[in-house]
Scaffold this active site. Structure first.
Site, PDB file in Angstrom:
ATOM      1  N   SER A  18       0.852  -1.200   0.000  1.00  0.00           N
ATOM      2  CA  SER A  18       0.000   0.000   0.000  1.00  0.00           C
ATOM      3  C   SER A  18       0.877   1.236   0.000  1.00  0.00           C
ATOM      4  O   SER A  18       2.029   1.206   0.468  1.00  0.00           O
ATOM      5  CB  SER A  18      -0.872   0.011   1.256  1.00  0.00           C
ATOM      6  OG  SER A  18      -1.507   1.263   1.407  1.00  0.00           O
ATOM      7  N   TYR A  69      -1.943  -1.262  10.462  1.00  0.00           N
ATOM      8  CA  TYR A  69      -2.069  -1.585   9.033  1.00  0.00           C
ATOM      9  C   TYR A  69      -0.838  -1.103   8.251  1.00  0.00           C
ATOM     10  O   TYR A  69      -0.240  -1.861   7.473  1.00  0.00           O
ATOM     11  CB  TYR A  69      -3.339  -0.934   8.488  1.00  0.00           C
ATOM     12  CG  TYR A  69      -3.531  -1.084   6.999  1.00  0.00           C
ATOM     13  CD1 TYR A  69      -4.058  -2.258   6.462  1.00  0.00           C
ATOM     14  CD2 TYR A  69      -3.199  -0.056   6.116  1.00  0.00           C
ATOM     15  CE1 TYR A  69      -4.257  -2.397   5.085  1.00  0.00           C
ATOM     16  CE2 TYR A  69      -3.388  -0.180   4.745  1.00  0.00           C
ATOM     17  CZ  TYR A  69      -3.918  -1.350   4.245  1.00  0.00           C
ATOM     18  OH  TYR A  69      -4.108  -1.482   2.885  1.00  0.00           O
TER      19      TYR A  69
HETATM   20  P1  NAD Z   1     -11.607  -5.871  -0.119  1.00  0.00           P
HETATM   21  O1  NAD Z   1     -12.370  -5.702   1.117  1.00  0.00           O
HETATM   22  O2  NAD Z   1     -12.366  -6.032  -1.383  1.00  0.00           O
HETATM   23  O3  NAD Z   1     -10.611  -7.082  -0.028  1.00  0.00           O
HETATM   24  C1  NAD Z   1     -10.003  -7.509   1.171  1.00  0.00           C
HETATM   25  C2  NAD Z   1     -10.282  -8.988   1.280  1.00  0.00           C
HETATM   26  O4  NAD Z   1      -9.501  -9.502   2.331  1.00  0.00           O
HETATM   27  C3  NAD Z   1     -11.729  -9.313   1.629  1.00  0.00           C
HETATM   28  O5  NAD Z   1     -12.525  -9.474   0.494  1.00  0.00           O
HETATM   29  C4  NAD Z   1     -11.580 -10.619   2.388  1.00  0.00           C
HETATM   30  O6  NAD Z   1     -11.927 -11.704   1.575  1.00  0.00           O
HETATM   31  C5  NAD Z   1     -10.100 -10.708   2.700  1.00  0.00           C
HETATM   32  N1  NAD Z   1      -9.888 -10.989   4.112  1.00  0.00           N
HETATM   33  C6  NAD Z   1      -9.940 -10.141   5.151  1.00  0.00           C
HETATM   34  N2  NAD Z   1      -9.735 -10.808   6.306  1.00  0.00           N
HETATM   35  C7  NAD Z   1      -9.548 -12.118   5.959  1.00  0.00           C
HETATM   36  C8  NAD Z   1      -9.284 -13.307   6.705  1.00  0.00           C
HETATM   37  N3  NAD Z   1      -9.174 -13.288   8.029  1.00  0.00           N
HETATM   38  N4  NAD Z   1      -9.170 -14.456   6.017  1.00  0.00           N
HETATM   39  C9  NAD Z   1      -9.304 -14.488   4.678  1.00  0.00           C
HETATM   40  N5  NAD Z   1      -9.548 -13.399   3.928  1.00  0.00           N
HETATM   41  C10 NAD Z   1      -9.665 -12.231   4.573  1.00  0.00           C
HETATM   42  O7  NAD Z   1     -10.648  -4.602  -0.204  1.00  0.00           O
HETATM   43  P2  NAD Z   1      -9.419  -4.250  -1.161  1.00  0.00           P
HETATM   44  O8  NAD Z   1      -9.199  -2.814  -0.941  1.00  0.00           O
HETATM   45  O9  NAD Z   1      -9.604  -4.773  -2.520  1.00  0.00           O
HETATM   46  O10 NAD Z   1      -8.215  -4.993  -0.448  1.00  0.00           O
HETATM   47  C11 NAD Z   1      -7.321  -5.817  -1.146  1.00  0.00           C
HETATM   48  C12 NAD Z   1      -5.894  -5.491  -0.743  1.00  0.00           C
HETATM   49  O11 NAD Z   1      -5.571  -4.195  -1.229  1.00  0.00           O
HETATM   50  C13 NAD Z   1      -5.635  -5.481   0.754  1.00  0.00           C
HETATM   51  O12 NAD Z   1      -4.417  -6.131   1.026  1.00  0.00           O
HETATM   52  C14 NAD Z   1      -5.508  -4.003   1.054  1.00  0.00           C
HETATM   53  O13 NAD Z   1      -4.683  -3.785   2.172  1.00  0.00           O
HETATM   54  C15 NAD Z   1      -4.879  -3.502  -0.220  1.00  0.00           C
HETATM   55  N6  NAD Z   1      -5.005  -2.075  -0.442  1.00  0.00           N
HETATM   56  C16 NAD Z   1      -6.222  -1.505  -0.614  1.00  0.00           C
HETATM   57  C17 NAD Z   1      -6.301  -0.140  -0.804  1.00  0.00           C
HETATM   58  C18 NAD Z   1      -7.635   0.544  -1.010  1.00  0.00           C
HETATM   59  O14 NAD Z   1      -7.674   1.776  -0.982  1.00  0.00           O
HETATM   60  N7  NAD Z   1      -8.714  -0.163  -1.203  1.00  0.00           N
HETATM   61  C19 NAD Z   1      -5.147   0.640  -0.839  1.00  0.00           C
HETATM   62  C20 NAD Z   1      -3.922   0.020  -0.645  1.00  0.00           C
HETATM   63  C21 NAD Z   1      -3.851  -1.339  -0.450  1.00  0.00           C
END
Ligand code: NAD
Ligand code: MG
Length: 299
Positions: free
Chosen positions: A191, A204
Site C-alpha cells: 500500500s 495496518y
Molecule cells: P476488499 O475488502 O475487497 O478485499 C479484502 C479482502 O480480504 C476481503 O474481500 C476478504 O476476503 C479478505 N480478508 C480479510 N480478512 C480475511 C481473513 N481473516 N481471512 C481471509 N480473507 C480475509 O478490499 P481491497 O481494498 O480490494 O483490499 C485488497 C488489498 O488491497 C488489501 O491487502 C488491502 O490492504 C490492499 N489495499 C487496498 C487499498 C484501497 O484503498 N482499497 C489501498 C492500498 C492497499
C-alpha cells in the site's frame, strides 16, 4: 460497476466515479454488492488476450475489490482461478465464480480464515489439487481498521492485522513453494501506507511496510528456483475494505479526492498490472514495488 470502454483514450480524472460518495457503514469484511456505487472490477470491461493461457492462479481476497479484479482478469487471460475469502463473503464470491466460468475457465471457491495457520496450508493444497497445478499466487487479502489513538489499539487487533496481512504470506508461500514450477509468479499487495502512513493506521501501515521487505527478500531467496516475486502498492481504491472501518465514515464522501487525479481508483485500474506481473511479459522484473496511486506516489 460501469460498462465504459476502458481502452478508449479519455480524461483519467473523469474516467470513473469522481463525485462524493454517500456514507455507507458496513461491518467487516463488507459486502461489495451492497456498496454505492458498486466498485468496478472489470466485470463488463476487462478484455483478455491469452496472456495467461493454461495458467493456474490462487487469488486471496478474490471475492471483492482488487482481488476480484485480478481474478476476473486472470480468467479472461485464460487462467483457471481459485479464490479465497471469508465465509461471510460467499455471495460476492459466487458472482466472481460465475464470471470466471462464463470465460470457460475453472473456478474454485475456498472460503476460510487466513489468520489460522493450518487453513493457509489447506487452501494451497485445495487450490493445487482442484486446479491441477499452481503457478500464480496473487496474495491480495488484507485487514484495515482505522483507530485514531494507539491507546485504543488492542493487542487483538494488532495481532489479527499482522496475522492476516503478513503471517499468512509466510504460511501460504511455505505451503505453495513445493508445487511452484519455474516461471511461477508471486504478487503481494502492499500500500501507499508503507510510504506515507496515516496517523490512524498504525498497525495496518506497519504490515504494509513489512510486506515490501518480505516480498523483496523472498524474491532474492527464490530467484534461483526461477520464481519471481513483486508487490503492488495501491493508493485509495473504492472497495469494501474502506467502508467497513478502513476509513472513518466521515472520510468516505471525499475518499481519494486529495490525489492529483482528484478521485479514488477503481479495482479494474489495477487489473493489467496484476496480469503483467503474473505473466511472462514481466520476465526481468522481480523484487519490485509498483505504485498505483492516482499520483499520490510511493517514495
Ligand atoms: P476488499 O475488502 O475487497 O478485499 C479484502 C479482502 O480480504 C476481503 O474481500 C476478504 O476476503 C479478505 N480478508 C480479510 N480478512 C480475511 C481473513 N481473516 N481471512 C481471509 N480473507 C480475509 O478490499 P481491497 O481494498 O480490494 O483490499 C485488497 C488489498 O488491497 C488489501 O491487502 C488491502 O490492504 C490492499 N489495499 C487496498 C487499498 C484501497 O484503498 N482499497 C489501498 C492500498 C492497499
Ligand atoms: Mg470481500
Amino acid at each position: 460497476m460501469s460498462s465504459k470502454n476502458i481502452y478508449e483514450m479519455q480524461d483519467p480524472q473523469t474516467q470513473f466515479f469522481h463525485d462524493k460518495f454517500p456514507k455507507q457503514p458496513q461491518s467487516p469484511p463488507g459486502i461489495q454488492s451492497e456498496m454505492q456505487p458498486i466498485p468496478d472490477c472489470g466485470e463488463t470491461s476487462y478484455r483478455g488476450s491469452n496472456k495467461l493461457a493454461g495458467r493456474k492462479a490462487l487469488v486471496t481476497g478474490g471475492d471483492s475489490g482488487i482481488g476480484r479484479a485480478a481474478a476476473i482478469a486472470y480468467a479472461r487471460e485464460g487462467a483457471d482461478v481459485a479464490i479465497n475469502y471469508l465465509p461471510a463473503e460467499e455471495s460476492d464470491a459466487k458472482e466472481v465464480a460465475k464470471i470466471i466460468e462464463a470465460e470457460g475457465r475453472k473456478a474454485v471457491l475456498i472460503p476460510g480464515d487466513l489468520s489460522d495457520e493450518s487453513f493457509n496450508k489447506i487452501m494451497v493444497e485445495t487450490a493445487h489439487q482442484k486446479l491441477g497445478g499452481l503457478d500464480i499466487l496473487a496474495l491480495v487479502a488484507g485487514k484495515q481498521q482505522a483507530v485514531d489513538d494507539i491507546l485504543n489499539l488492542t493487542t487483538e487487533q494488532i495481532s489479527k492485522t499482522f496475522a492476516i496481512n503478513v503471517f499468512s504470506l509466510f504460511w501460504t508461500v511455505k505451503a505453495a513453494l513445493p508445487y511452484l514450477p519455474k516461471g511461477a509468479t508471486i504478487i503481494t499487495t502492499s500500500s501507499i501506507q508503507a510510504y506515507q502512513p496515516s496517523s490512524i493506521l498504525l498497525d495496518y501501515a506497519s504490515t504494509k511496510s513489512a510486506i515490501i521487505a518480505f516480498s523483496r527478500a523472498l524474491a532474492k531467496q527464490i530467484s534461483s528456483k526461477g520464481i519471481r516475486v513483486n508487490t503492488i502498492a495501491p493508493g485509495p481504491v473504492w472497495t469494501p475494505l474502506q467502508v467497513c472501518g478502513g476509513q472513518p465514515q466521515a472520510a468516505i464522501p471525499e475518499f481519494g479526492m486529495s490525489t492529483p487525479l482528484a478521485r479514488c481508483g477503481q479495482p479494474v485500474e489495477l487489473s493489467s498490472l496484476y496480469v503483467y506481473l503474473a505473466s511472462q511479459e514481466s520476465s526481468y522484473i522481480t523484487a519490485e514495488v509498483f505504485g498505483v496511486t492516482g499520483g499520490a506516489h510511493c517514495a
